[in-house]
Enzyme design. Sequence first.
Site, short mmCIF file in Angstrom:
data_model
loop_
_atom_site.label_atom_id
_atom_site.label_comp_id
_atom_site.label_asym_id
_atom_site.label_seq_id
_atom_site.Cartn_x
_atom_site.Cartn_y
_atom_site.Cartn_z
N GLY A 147 81.94 20.96 107.08
CA GLY A 147 80.93 20.03 107.59
C GLY A 147 80.14 19.29 106.53
N SER A 148 80.75 19.08 105.35
CA SER A 148 79.97 18.40 104.31
C SER A 148 79.73 16.93 104.66
CB SER A 148 80.64 18.54 102.94
OG SER A 148 81.84 17.82 102.89
N MET A 206 89.60 18.82 113.11
CA MET A 206 91.03 18.93 112.84
C MET A 206 91.86 19.21 114.10
SD MET A 206 90.78 18.08 109.76
CE MET A 206 92.30 18.36 108.86
N ILE A 266 93.93 17.18 117.28
CA ILE A 266 94.37 15.88 117.79
C ILE A 266 93.78 15.71 119.19
CG2 ILE A 266 96.37 14.56 118.56
CD1 ILE A 266 97.92 15.89 116.24
N HIS A 316 89.13 9.71 107.21
CA HIS A 316 90.41 10.30 106.81
C HIS A 316 90.54 10.14 105.29
CE1 HIS A 316 94.50 11.69 107.22
NE2 HIS A 316 94.87 10.72 106.42
N THR A 369 91.57 5.24 117.66
CA THR A 369 92.44 4.79 118.76
C THR A 369 93.39 5.95 119.06
OG1 THR A 369 94.00 3.86 117.19
CG2 THR A 369 92.33 2.36 118.07
N LEU A 400 97.22 8.65 115.98
CA LEU A 400 96.57 9.52 115.00
C LEU A 400 96.26 8.78 113.69
CD1 LEU A 400 95.73 12.46 114.18
CD2 LEU A 400 98.04 12.68 113.21
C1 GAR Z 1 87.32 15.65 104.72
O1 GAR Z 1 87.98 15.43 103.49
C2 GAR Z 1 87.86 14.71 105.78
O2 GAR Z 1 88.18 13.44 105.29
C3 GAR Z 1 89.09 15.44 106.23
O3 GAR Z 1 88.71 16.79 106.25
C4 GAR Z 1 87.68 17.01 105.29
C5 GAR Z 1 86.51 17.66 105.99
O4 GAR Z 1 85.52 18.06 105.09
N1 GAR Z 1 89.53 14.97 107.51
C6 GAR Z 1 90.80 14.83 107.86
O5 GAR Z 1 91.73 15.13 107.14
C7 GAR Z 1 91.03 14.26 109.25
N2 GAR Z 1 92.33 13.73 109.39
P1 GAR Z 1 84.06 18.43 105.62
O6 GAR Z 1 84.24 19.43 106.76
O7 GAR Z 1 83.38 19.06 104.44
O8 GAR Z 1 83.40 17.16 106.07
#
Ligand code: GAR
Length: 217
Positions: free
Chosen positions: A12-13, A90, A92, A109, A141, A144
């Site tokens: 969740g950063s 994470m 879909i 992403h 959309t 994915l």
């Molecule tokens: C981030 O790098 C985000 O871009 C990626 O997961 C990480 C979550 O980090 N998301 C995806 O790959 C979605 N397709 P976080 O939980 O520290 O924000």
Amino acid sequence: MKSIVILISGRGSNMEAIVQGCAAEGWPARVVAVIANRSDAAGLRFAAAHSIATAVVAHKDFATREAFDDALAGAIDAFAPDLLVLAGFMRILGERFVRRYEGRLLNIHPSLLPAFPGLHTHQRAIEAGCKLSGATVHFVTPELDHGPIVLQSVVPLRADDDAQALADRVLATEHRIYPLAVRWFVEGRLRVVDGVVRHVDRAPQWLAFLGPEGGAG
Ligand code: GAR
């Protein structure tokens, strides 16, 4: 005042960066809830510590994707959000769910979309010999990791990069572009025409982080 709900799956950063940006810069918005699909999502603790409502809708409790999506939508709609933010969420999401929030659903992403949708983006960028990578904030959309692009960060690859090193540098840029994109949305500065997002004041919709440590060049 716009209401924002953020969906997370783990650390969740990005959610933290949005909560902090909103508070520090006084956006006309409030993060009203953080919802996770896993009860062990670490970001839930940060949200609770900041007096933000939290909820868990565990995907493993549902037999089908549709049943999960419906339960998730129910939890979200209890907070009547103007904007739904996917921040490292994470799972879909099905077409019905996406259509329900279309136009007010953002994702980040960790690649320069439309390159490398899906998983293992950094490893794939390295193996493809990319010289640049980055991250993309986009409207969601049903397809994915596709959808109208709001803002991108640009990060050069290094000869000795491994996936973790690149992920770390890209993540630092995510924490800059995602709050900015959310701010633009809640301030009403985005227009989508024929699938292309424009900022009403023509603010640059990409940020380059070209310095040796991934800092702004
Ligand atoms: C981030 O790098 C985000 O871009 C990626 O997961 C990480 C979550 O980090 N998301 C995806 O790959 C979605 N397709 P976080 O939980 O520290 O924000």
